[in-house]
Scaffold this active site. Structure first.
Site, short mmCIF file in Angstrom:
data_model
loop_
_atom_site.label_atom_id
_atom_site.label_comp_id
_atom_site.label_asym_id
_atom_site.label_seq_id
_atom_site.Cartn_x
_atom_site.Cartn_y
_atom_site.Cartn_z
N HIS A 84 0.84 -1.19 0.00
CA HIS A 84 0.00 0.00 0.00
C HIS A 84 0.88 1.24 0.00
CE1 HIS A 84 -2.96 -2.82 2.30
NE2 HIS A 84 -2.79 -3.18 1.04
C1 LIG Z 1 0.08 -9.25 -2.11
C2 LIG Z 1 -0.77 -8.03 -2.25
C3 LIG Z 1 -1.98 -7.92 -1.56
C4 LIG Z 1 -2.77 -6.79 -1.69
N1 LIG Z 1 -3.96 -6.74 -1.04
C5 LIG Z 1 -4.74 -5.64 -1.16
C6 LIG Z 1 -6.01 -5.57 -0.53
O1 LIG Z 1 -6.47 -6.53 0.09
N2 LIG Z 1 -6.71 -4.43 -0.65
C7 LIG Z 1 -6.26 -3.36 -1.35
O2 LIG Z 1 -6.95 -2.35 -1.40
N3 LIG Z 1 -5.07 -3.41 -1.98
C8 LIG Z 1 -4.31 -4.52 -1.90
N4 LIG Z 1 -3.11 -4.58 -2.55
C9 LIG Z 1 -2.72 -3.43 -3.38
C10 LIG Z 1 -3.44 -3.46 -4.72
O3 LIG Z 1 -3.21 -4.66 -5.36
C11 LIG Z 1 -3.01 -2.28 -5.56
O4 LIG Z 1 -3.34 -1.10 -4.87
C12 LIG Z 1 -3.68 -2.18 -6.91
O5 LIG Z 1 -3.82 -3.42 -7.53
C13 LIG Z 1 -2.88 -1.22 -7.77
O6 LIG Z 1 -3.40 -1.07 -9.06
P1 LIG Z 1 -2.64 -0.16 -10.11
O7 LIG Z 1 -3.37 -0.29 -11.38
O8 LIG Z 1 -2.48 1.20 -9.56
O9 LIG Z 1 -1.17 -0.74 -10.20
P2 LIG Z 1 -0.63 -2.19 -10.62
O10 LIG Z 1 -1.63 -3.22 -10.42
O11 LIG Z 1 0.68 -2.33 -9.97
O12 LIG Z 1 -0.41 -2.07 -12.17
C14 LIG Z 1 0.68 -1.40 -12.71
C15 LIG Z 1 1.14 -2.18 -13.93
O13 LIG Z 1 2.06 -1.38 -14.63
C16 LIG Z 1 3.06 -2.20 -15.16
N5 LIG Z 1 4.22 -1.35 -15.43
C17 LIG Z 1 4.97 -0.68 -14.53
N6 LIG Z 1 5.93 0.02 -15.16
C18 LIG Z 1 5.77 -0.21 -16.48
C19 LIG Z 1 6.46 0.24 -17.64
N7 LIG Z 1 7.48 1.08 -17.55
N8 LIG Z 1 6.03 -0.20 -18.86
C20 LIG Z 1 4.98 -1.07 -18.95
N9 LIG Z 1 4.30 -1.52 -17.88
C21 LIG Z 1 4.68 -1.08 -16.66
C22 LIG Z 1 3.28 -3.24 -14.10
O14 LIG Z 1 3.87 -4.41 -14.65
C23 LIG Z 1 1.86 -3.47 -13.58
O15 LIG Z 1 1.23 -4.55 -14.22
C24 LIG Z 1 -2.32 -5.72 -2.48
C25 LIG Z 1 -1.12 -5.82 -3.18
C26 LIG Z 1 -0.35 -6.97 -3.08
C27 LIG Z 1 0.92 -7.07 -3.85
#
Ligand SMILES: Cc1cc2nc3c(=O)[nH]c(=O)nc-3n(C[C@H](O)[C@H](O)[C@H](O)COP(=O)(O)OP(=O)(O)OC[C@H]3O[C@@H](n4cnc5c(N)ncnc54)[C@H](O)[C@@H]3O)c2cc1C
Ligand code: SF4
Lengths: 254, 589
Positions: free
Chosen positions: B516
Site C-alpha cells: 500500500h
Molecule cells: C500481495 C498483495 C496484496 C494486496 N492486497 C490488497 C487488498 O487486500 N486491498 C487493497 O486495497 N489493496 C491490496 N493490494 C494493493 C493493490 O493490489 C493495488 O493497490 C492495486 O492493484 C494497484 O493497481 P494499479 O493499477 O495502480 O497498479 P498495478 O496493479 O501495480 O499495475 C501497474 C502495472 O504497470 C506495469 N508497469 C509498470 N511500469 C511499467 C512500464 N514502464 N512499462 C509497462 N508496464 C509497466 C506493471 O507491470 C503493472 O502490471 C495488495 C497488493 C499486493 C501485492
C-alpha cells in the site's frame, strides 16, 4: 554408519542424543534397498477423521537422494543443521529424513540458487540495517561460502566440522551463529544462519514435489490439510471443530 | 533508433486495475487505445488452475507473479545523509507485473476512505486549529471531495461485486455495517462472506467493549455474481490462497476477472504485453506529451508510439519514475521544500497483534483474502485527537486470510525459532491462533520522497527510482496507540497469549508489511504542491493523466484500492465528458 538406519533407530537415536551423527553418515552412504514410500488409502482422502493423524506411524523409511550440487561435506553440514533445527521426535521425523537436504540441494542447483529474481548489479556496499542483504553472491555461492565459514569456525573452536559434533554441541554452535556471535571469516554468522533456517523451514513445509516435506510430515504435524483447499462447504460445518483429514499435495492431483 | 508507429488516440502505461478501468472507459467512448504492459498476459483459466496454483513456494515465497527485481528495483535509504542501496529482492512491498497487475494477486479488501481523509488538511485545521498540523507534515486535501467521488466508489464496488454490509445508506445508519463510513448510495452488491471462528470471537469481544464491528468489504464473492460489464464471477472457495496467488475459482475481483474478458473482445483496444515503456516524449513548450517510447521484450526492439493522450497507470514507483525520467514537472527537493515530483511518498504503518487460544480449533486454513471483522472506531479522525500526541489512526481487523505453512505458523512470544521446543509450540498453536491487523495511516512528511538514483540502473539503462523514507514520530505514536487498542481486544477475546507488535524504530525493507505504497505524484489544486489536478491531469502536460495511488497526498488507515478504483472512474468521467470535448487544462493553475 555405512547403512541408512531404519526409522525406529532414528527415533531412539534422537532420544539418546546421537541422531545427527547417524544422519550425516546416512548422507555419505545411501542405502538403495530401503523401502519405497507407502501409498495413502484413497478412501481416507476427504472424509474427516475423529482422531489426530499419527505422524510417525505413517512415515516411510528415509532414503537419501543423490545430490545435484552439494558436495558430500556440504550435504553433511546441511543434514546436521536440519536435524538440529527439526529434531526427530513423536511429532515428525528429522529434517533430513523429511528430505530437507534434497530440497536445499535442488533449490540451490536451480534458478533460485543461480540468483534468479535478484538485483545483482553493483556497486556493492556492506549491508546496513533495514536495507536487506547486499551480498553480490547468488544463493548457491552464498551458501557454499557460509558452510565453509561455519565449518572452519567449528573446526577452530571445537576441532571438527559441524556434522562431526555431538547433537548438543551442534545446537550450541547453531545458537552462537544465530546470535551472530560466531566469528566467521568474511561472512556474518547471523545472516548465514538466518538464510539457512529459512531454507530448512521451506524444505520442511513446502509441497513435497520440491523434495522436502516427505509424506507431508510437517503438514501432518500441524494439521494442515494441503489441497484442494476448497472450503466453501466446510467453513460453517467445522467452525470450532477439528478438521482432520489425510493431507493431500500437488502430486495427489497430478 | 526507435521505430515510429502510427498514432492512436490514447496510450496507457501499465495494465493493472487503474489501466484496465481507464482502457474500458476510453473504449466505450470509441477511442483507439494501446495498452503497454511490461509483464506477461495472464489468463485465469490457463494460469491459475488446480493443483499448481496451490504452490506456496512458487507464488508466495518466490513471488512468481510480482515484479522481477533483476529487471528493475528500488533503491532505499533512511535519510538524505545515507547511501541508498538497492532492494536486491522485494520484501516490505511486492510490486505487480503482468496483465492485471497487482490486482491478480491481491487480497481484495476493498474499502472507501472516510470523507475526512479526502479533505484531510481542511478537516483537521477546522476541528483542531491551524497549529494542529506540524510544519513538516505535508498532508493536504485531495481537491476532489468524498461527495464527488461517491458515485465512482459505487461503480467500482459494483464492477467488483463486493461482499459486505453497508453502515450508512444515504445518511441512514444500518446496524451491522460501519457507522463511521461516508454515506453510500446503495447496499453492497453481494452479502458478507461466512465468518471464521476467530472473526465471530472478535465480533463478540469488540461489541462487548462498545465498539462497532462490521464484516470487511471483500472482493471475494460470497455468491456468484454478474457485474455491470456482463462478466460472471464464481463463488469464493475460502481457499486461503488469495494474496500472492491468482484465483482458481474465478471468485476474486481482479482486472482479469471483471474487465479483461470484455477488453479482449474490443477491436479498438490493443493490449501489448511484454512491452516495457521507457519514457514519454515531452513537448515542454506545447505543454503536452506526444508519444511513449517502449521496448518489446520479446525482441529487444524499441518503438515510439505517438498518441493524442497518455495515461500513466504504472503504479506508484512506475508513475513517478516515468515523470522524473521524462523530465515532466519539477522534481521535489526536501531541503528547500520546492518542486513536486516525488513528493508526499507514503506507505502504511501496519502492526500485528497475534492471538493464541489454548484448545480452540480455528481452522485457520479455511480463509479468504478479505475474510474478516473490522472496527473503524480508531481510524482517521473517528475519535477525538484533542490532547493526543499524534494524528491519524487505522482500522483494527481480525482477518482470516490464510495459514499457508511456509510463512504462516505463529508461535507465542518467547518461543525459540527452531528445535524441539519450537516444534512442539508450532504443532500446538498452528490451528489455535489468529492475527489482528492494525492498518495504520501514514501521513506525508517533508523528508520522505522519491527521486532518481544517481548510481543504479534498470535493464533499460534508466536510473532506478530512489526511496528516501522512514517512519516519523507521529507514525510510531499512532502505531503504539492503535496496537494497544488491538491488544485490549485480544484480552477481551480471552486469548491465552498475545503478541502485540507496534511499529517501532526504523522502516525495514525486508519483512512484508503491505503493498500500500502511495504518493510521488500527488493530486491537489495548487501546482506548487501537486503534480496533477483534481482530475488527475498533469499541470505540465494537459494530455497526460496519472492514475493510481501515486496521486494520494497521504495514506489513510485503509487498503488503497477502493479509492484507486473510484479515482480512476472519476478521472475517466472527466476525460470523456470534459477533456475530449475541449482538450486543454481542466483547471486553472
Ligand atoms: C500481495 C498483495 C496484496 C494486496 N492486497 C490488497 C487488498 O487486500 N486491498 C487493497 O486495497 N489493496 C491490496 N493490494 C494493493 C493493490 O493490489 C493495488 O493497490 C492495486 O492493484 C494497484 O493497481 P494499479 O493499477 O495502480 O497498479 P498495478 O496493479 O501495480 O499495475 C501497474 C502495472 O504497470 C506495469 N508497469 C509498470 N511500469 C511499467 C512500464 N514502464 N512499462 C509497462 N508496464 C509497466 C506493471 O507491470 C503493472 O502490471 C495488495 C497488493 C499486493 C501485492
Ligand atoms: S479466497 Fe476465494 S477469492 Fe481468494 S483465491 Fe481463494 S477462492 Fe478465490
Amino acid at each position: 554408519m555405512t547403512e541408512a538406519l531404519p526409522r525406529r533407530r532414528f527415533l531412539i537415536g534422537a532420544a539418546t542424543g546421537t541422531a545427527a551423527v547417524t544422519v550425516a553418515g546416512a548422507f555419505a552412504a545411501p542405502d538403495l534397498a530401503a523401502a519405497q514410500p507407502q501409498e495413502t488409502a484413497p478412501e481416507t482422502k476427504s472424509a474427516p477423521k475423529p482422531e489426530t493423524t499419527a505422524a510417525a506411524a505413517e512415515t516411510p523409511e528415509y532414503i537419501p537422494e543423490p545430490m545435484q550440487v552439494l558436495t558430500a561435506t556440504e550435504a553433511a553440514f546441511v543434514a546436521a543443521a536440519a536435524d538440529a533445527m527439526i529434531p526427530a521426535d513423536d511429532l515428525s521425523p528429522s529434517g533430513s529424513e523429511c528430505g530437507v537436504v534434497t530440497y536445499i540441494d535442488r533449490q540451490l542447483a536451480g534458478a533460485y540458487g543461480a540468483g534468479a529474481r535478484m538485483y545483482r548489479a553493483g556497486p556493492f556496499h556492506a549491508a546496513v540495517p533495514g536495507a536487506g542483504n547486499q551480498s553480490p553472491l547468488p544463493p548457491l555461492e552464498f551458501f557454499r561460502a557460509g558452510i565453509k565459514a561455519a565449518n572452519d569456525w567449528t573446526k577452530a573452536t571445537h576441532g571438527k566440522p559441524l556434522d562431526g559434533l555431538e547433537p548438543a554441541k551442534i545446537a550450541e554452535a547453531l545458537k552462537t551463529m544465530e546470535a551472530g556471535k560466531a566469528e566467521f571469516a568474511s561472512i556474518g554468522s547471523r545472516p548465514f544462519f538466518n538464510a539457512l533456517l529459512t531454507m530448512v523451514m521451506e524444505g520442511f513445509f513446502a509441497d513435497p514435489m520440491y523434495g522436502g516435506n516427505r509424506n507431508m510430515a510437517s503438514w501432518r504435524m500441524i494439521g494442515y490439510p494441503g489441497l484442494p483447499a476448497t472450503y466453501a462447504d466446510k467453513i460453517d460445518a467445522f467452525r470450532g471443530k477439528r478438521y482432520d483429514v489425510e493431507p493431500q499435495s500437488i502430486a495427489d492431483f497430478s | 533508433m526507435a521505430k515510429k508507429l502510427p498514432e492512436v488516440d490514447a496510450v496507457l502505461v501499465g495494465m493493472g486495475w487503474s489501466g484496465s478501468i481507464m482502457a474500458r472507459e476510453l473504449s466505450k467512448a470509441g477511442l483507439t487505445v494501446v495498452a503497454l504492459e511490461r509483464g506477461a498476459n495472464r489468463v485465469p483459466g490457463e494460469d491459475f488452475t488446480l493443483p499448481g496454483i496451490r504452490d506456496e513456494l512458487r507464488f508466495s515465497v518466490r513471488q512468481e507473479l510480482m515484479q522481477d527485481p533483476s529487471q528493475e528495483t528500488v533503491t532505499f535509504r533512511h535519510g538524505t545523509d545515507k547511501q541508498a542501496l538497492p532492494m536486491r529482492r522485494f520484501g516490505s512491498f511486492l510490486p505487480g507485473d503482468g496483465v492485471g497487475g497487482m490486482g491478480t494477486h491481491w487480497n481484495a479488501m476493498t474499502y472507501r476512505f472516510l470523507p475526512s481523509d479526502h479533505s484531510l488538511r481542511s478537516h483537521l485545521t477546522q476541528r483542531y486549529g491551524k497549529k494542529s498540523v506540524p510544519d513538516d507534515m505535508l498532508i493536504s486535501d485531495w481537491g476532489v471531495t468524498y461527495d464527488e467521488l461517491e458515485g465512482h466508489y459505487d461503480r467500482f464496488e459494483k464492477l467488483c461485486g463486493l461482499s459486505g454490509k453497508a453502515g450508512n445508506i444515504k445518511g441512514k445508519i444500518h446496524p451491522g455495517g460501519n457507522p463511521f463510513e461516508g454515506w453510500r448510495s446503495a447496499e453492497y452488491p453481494n452479502k458478507p462472506l461466512k465468518p471464521s471462528l476467530a472473526g465471530t470471537m472478535f465480533e463478540a469481544a469488540t461489541k462487548e467493549l462498545g465498539y462497532n464491528p462490521f464484516p470487511a468489504p471483500a472482493g471475494n464473492m460470497s455468491a456468484p455474481y454478474v457485474n455491470p460489464e456482463g462478466v460472471r464471477l464464481g463463488a469464493c472457495q475460502y481457499c486461503g490462497h488469495c494474496e500472492r496467488f491468482g484465483c482458481e475459482a474465478n471468485a476474486k475481483s481482479s482486472p482479469n476477472t471483471t474487465l479483461l474478458p470484455v477488453l479482449a473482445k474490443e477491436p479498438k483496444v490493443d493490449i501489448r504485453d511484454r512491452c516495457y515503456a521507457s519514457r514519454l516524449v515531452y513537448d515542454k513548450a506545447g505543454k503536452k506529451v506526444t508519444a511513449v517510447v517502449y521496448v518489446d521484450l520479446r525482441t529487444g526492439e524499441e518503438y515510439e508510439q505517438p498518441a493524442g493522450m497518455v495515461f500513466l497507470s504504472a503504479w506508484v514507483f512506475g508513475n513517478t519514475h516515468m515523470m522524473l525520467h521524462s523530465g515532466i514537472g519539477q522534481p521535489y527537493d526536501p531541503k528547500t521544500g520546492k518542486g513536486v515530483v516525488g513528493r508526499n511518498y507514503c506507505h502504511q504503518v501496519q502492526s500485528q497483534v497475534g492471538v493464541f487460544f489454548e484448545g480452540k480449533e480455528m481452522n485457520p486454513f479455511m480463509a479468504a483474502g478479505s475474510l474478516g471483522m473490522v472496527i473503524d472506531d480508531f481510524n482517521g479522525d473517528n475519535f477525538d485527537h484533542s490532547g493526543m500526541d499524534f494524528l491519524g489512526g487505522g482500522y483494527i481487523a481480525l482477518n482470516s486470510t490464510n495459514a499457508r505453512p511456509i510463512l504462516t505458523r505463529p508461535v507465542p512470544p518467547g518461543t525459540p525459532r527452531w528445535g524441539s521446543e519450537w516444534k512442539e509450540a508450532t504443532a500446538k498453536w498452528y490451528r489455535s491462533s489468529a492475527s489482528m491487523n492494525c492498518q495504520g495511516s501514514n501521513y506525508s512528511s517533508r523528508g520522505n520522497y522519491l527521486d532518481l538514483d544517481p548510481t543504479y540502473k534498470d535493464i533499460l539503462g534508466r536510473p532506478l527510482i530512489r526511496m528516501t523514507y522512514n517512519f516519523t514520530d507521529n507514525d510510531r505514536r499512532m502505531s503504539a496507540f492503535l496496537t494497544e487498542k488491538g491488544a485490549g481486544i485480544a484480552k477481551a477475546m480471552g486469548a491465552t497469549h498475545i503478541a502485540a507488535n507496534a511499529r517501532k524504530g526504523d522502516f525495514d525493507v525486508v519483512p512484508y508489511q503491505s503493498s500500500h505504497n502511495t504518493g510521488g505524484t500527488p493530486m491537489g489544486t495548487d501546482p506548487k504542491t501537486s503534480v496533477v489536478n483534481k482530475y488527475l491531469q498533469s499541470w505540465d502536460a494537459h494530455n497526460l493523466f496519472v492514475l493510481g495511488a501515486s496521486v494520494f497526498p497521504q495514506n489513510a488507515g485503509y487498503n488503497p484500492t477502493g479509492a484507486v478504483g473510484a479515482l480512476t472512474y472519476w478521472a475517466a468521467d472527466a476525460v470523456v465528458n470534459k477533456y475530449l470535448k475541449n482538450p486543454g487544462h481542466l483547471m486553472k493553475a
